[in-house]
Design a protein around this motif. Sequence first.
Motif, PDB file in Angstrom:
ATOM      1  N   PHE A 155       0.880  -1.058  -0.165  1.00 27.15           N
ATOM      2  CA  PHE A 155       0.062   0.200  -0.084  1.00 27.15           C
ATOM      3  C   PHE A 155       0.993   1.209  -0.007  1.00 27.15           C
ATOM      4  O   PHE A 155       1.920   1.523   0.788  1.00 27.15           O
ATOM      5  CB  PHE A 155      -0.708   0.070   1.245  1.00 27.15           C
ATOM      6  N   ASP A 168       0.620   5.337   0.658  1.00 26.39           N
ATOM      7  CA  ASP A 168      -0.475   6.454   1.145  1.00 26.39           C
ATOM      8  C   ASP A 168      -1.890   5.872   1.537  1.00 26.39           C
ATOM      9  O   ASP A 168      -2.894   6.384   1.051  1.00 26.39           O
ATOM     10  CB  ASP A 168      -0.476   7.619   0.147  1.00 26.39           C
ATOM     11  N   GLY A 169      -1.903   4.668   2.072  1.00 25.22           N
ATOM     12  CA  GLY A 169      -3.208   4.253   2.420  1.00 25.22           C
ATOM     13  C   GLY A 169      -4.169   3.416   1.082  1.00 25.22           C
ATOM     14  O   GLY A 169      -5.210   2.874   1.454  1.00 25.22           O
ATOM     15  N   ARG A 170      -3.404   3.332  -0.013  1.00 30.38           N
ATOM     16  CA  ARG A 170      -4.051   2.666  -1.236  1.00 30.38           C
ATOM     17  C   ARG A 170      -3.294   1.542  -1.622  1.00 30.38           C
ATOM     18  O   ARG A 170      -2.071   1.863  -1.722  1.00 30.38           O
ATOM     19  CB  ARG A 170      -4.378   3.791  -2.055  1.00 30.38           C
ATOM     20  N   GLN A 171      -4.152   0.353  -1.903  1.00 34.97           N
ATOM     21  CA  GLN A 171      -3.341  -0.816  -2.599  1.00 34.97           C
ATOM     22  C   GLN A 171      -2.531  -0.299  -3.787  1.00 34.97           C
ATOM     23  O   GLN A 171      -3.216   0.259  -4.637  1.00 34.97           O
ATOM     24  CB  GLN A 171      -4.231  -1.874  -2.871  1.00 34.97           C
ATOM     25  N   HIS A 172      -1.373  -0.647  -3.800  1.00 29.64           N
ATOM     26  CA  HIS A 172      -0.497  -0.203  -4.797  1.00 29.64           C
ATOM     27  C   HIS A 172      -0.077  -1.356  -5.850  1.00 29.64           C
ATOM     28  O   HIS A 172       0.030  -1.428  -7.026  1.00 29.64           O
ATOM     29  CB  HIS A 172       0.620   0.527  -4.425  1.00 29.64           C
TER      30      HIS A 172
END
Length: 82
Positions: free
Chosen positions: A60, A62-66
């Motif tokens: 992740f 910044d809190g988002r799945q990458h």
Amino acid sequence: MPARITLYSRAGCHLCDEAREVIEAVCAELGEGYDELDIDAEGIAPELRERLTDEVPVTFVDGRQHDFWRVDPDRLRTALTS
């Protein structure tokens, strides 16, 4: 400053070892930090474990799945500098 990258991994996972190496190299280059959480550890929400278990390692930013399974260093670098 909190780490911008979170790596969800598990013990004995060779893909996790590879992902960690890429993340550590990119973080060293850019002066970033990362957190690593064992998906099988106590304290991980069962819903999160169930959602991510087949995709470990999962990254992740910044809190988002990458990413999942593999971490592309160029893609990670771009996410951190954009």
